[in-house]
Design an enzyme around this catalytic site. Structure first.
Site, short mmCIF file in Angstrom:
data_model
loop_
_atom_site.label_atom_id
_atom_site.label_comp_id
_atom_site.label_asym_id
_atom_site.label_seq_id
_atom_site.Cartn_x
_atom_site.Cartn_y
_atom_site.Cartn_z
N HIS A 144 0.85 -1.18 0.00
CA HIS A 144 0.00 0.00 0.00
C HIS A 144 0.90 1.25 0.00
O HIS A 144 2.11 1.15 0.18
CB HIS A 144 -0.95 0.00 1.20
CG HIS A 144 -0.29 0.09 2.53
ND1 HIS A 144 -0.16 -0.98 3.38
CD2 HIS A 144 0.30 1.13 3.17
CE1 HIS A 144 0.47 -0.61 4.47
NE2 HIS A 144 0.77 0.67 4.37
P1 TYD Z 1 -1.93 -2.43 7.49
O1 TYD Z 1 -1.41 -1.05 7.65
O2 TYD Z 1 -2.68 -2.76 6.24
O3 TYD Z 1 -0.74 -3.46 7.67
P2 TYD Z 1 0.17 -4.21 6.59
O4 TYD Z 1 0.19 -3.35 5.36
O5 TYD Z 1 1.48 -4.33 7.26
O6 TYD Z 1 -0.45 -5.53 6.35
O7 TYD Z 1 -2.86 -2.76 8.74
C1 TYD Z 1 -3.40 -4.04 8.93
C2 TYD Z 1 -4.70 -3.88 9.70
O8 TYD Z 1 -4.46 -3.28 10.97
C3 TYD Z 1 -5.73 -3.02 8.99
O9 TYD Z 1 -6.98 -3.66 9.08
C4 TYD Z 1 -5.78 -1.75 9.76
C5 TYD Z 1 -5.26 -2.12 11.14
N1 TYD Z 1 -4.47 -1.04 11.75
C6 TYD Z 1 -5.03 -0.23 12.71
O10 TYD Z 1 -6.22 -0.41 13.10
N2 TYD Z 1 -4.29 0.78 13.26
C7 TYD Z 1 -3.01 1.00 12.87
O11 TYD Z 1 -2.35 1.95 13.40
C8 TYD Z 1 -2.43 0.17 11.85
C9 TYD Z 1 -1.02 0.40 11.38
C10 TYD Z 1 -3.20 -0.83 11.33
#
Ligand code: TYD
Length: 140
Positions: A56
């Site tokens: 992302h």
């Molecule tokens: P995401 O940022 O998509 O992580 P990655 O790209 O490493 O897989 O986040 C994964 C999930 O966690 C998503 O559903 C949103 C949640 N999340 C929060 O609720 N708060 C946060 O501060 C972060 C970073 C993620």
């Protein structure tokens, strides 16, 4: 920095290491070795060895990624150029500016990715579709 950012705006910062025989300390302080105020800290852990995260971009968020334990690679993509940055020491931080697609790959078993972020969690700040990201980069 929000517009036309490139992977060349993303740099590895060497953080000071306070060394003694009982172990090391590394300190990150805004305005000293971090160019943004810290509004949120989170960490990725229990990622299976060889695992991947990310995929992302953010419209406005700035982040410093640190391999607090173990190692992983970060693939940075600004829509034109790509580069891979390996993180494997707790005294290096990778600064990721807004508008950069990133993927975290090659996690070692037990690795910890510590993230210092410039803003609170905001779902609307994410670009999660690569084509949407490419269009965003053309317009912004
Ligand atoms: P995401 O940022 O998509 O992580 P990655 O790209 O490493 O897989 O986040 C994964 C999930 O966690 C998503 O559903 C949103 C949640 N999340 C929060 O609720 N708060 C946060 O501060 C972060 C970073 C993620």
């Amino acid at each position: 920095m929000r517009t036309r950012s490139t992977i060349y705006n993303c740099n590895v910062i060497e953080l000071a290491k306070i060394h003694n025989r009982a172990g090391n300390i590394t300190v990150v302080e805004e305005n000293i070795n971090l160019p943004f105020p810290i509004k949120r800290i989170y960490y990725l852990y229990d990622v299976p060895g060889g695992g991947e995260r990310g995929g992302h971009a953010h419209k406005g968020l700035q982040q410093l990624l640190i391999a607090a334990g173990g190692s992983f690679d970060v693939v940075l993509d600004d829509g034109i150029n790509k580069k891979v940055v390996g993180l494997n020491r707790p005294y290096f931080g990778l600064l990721i500016v807004p508008g950069i697609w990133r993927e975290l790959i090659n996690f070692s078993s037990g690795a910890i990715c510590l993230v210092l972020a410039s803003a609170k969690y905001d779902k609307s700040d994410y670009l999660r579709d690569y084509d949407e990201f490419r269009n965003y980069k053309i317009k912004n």
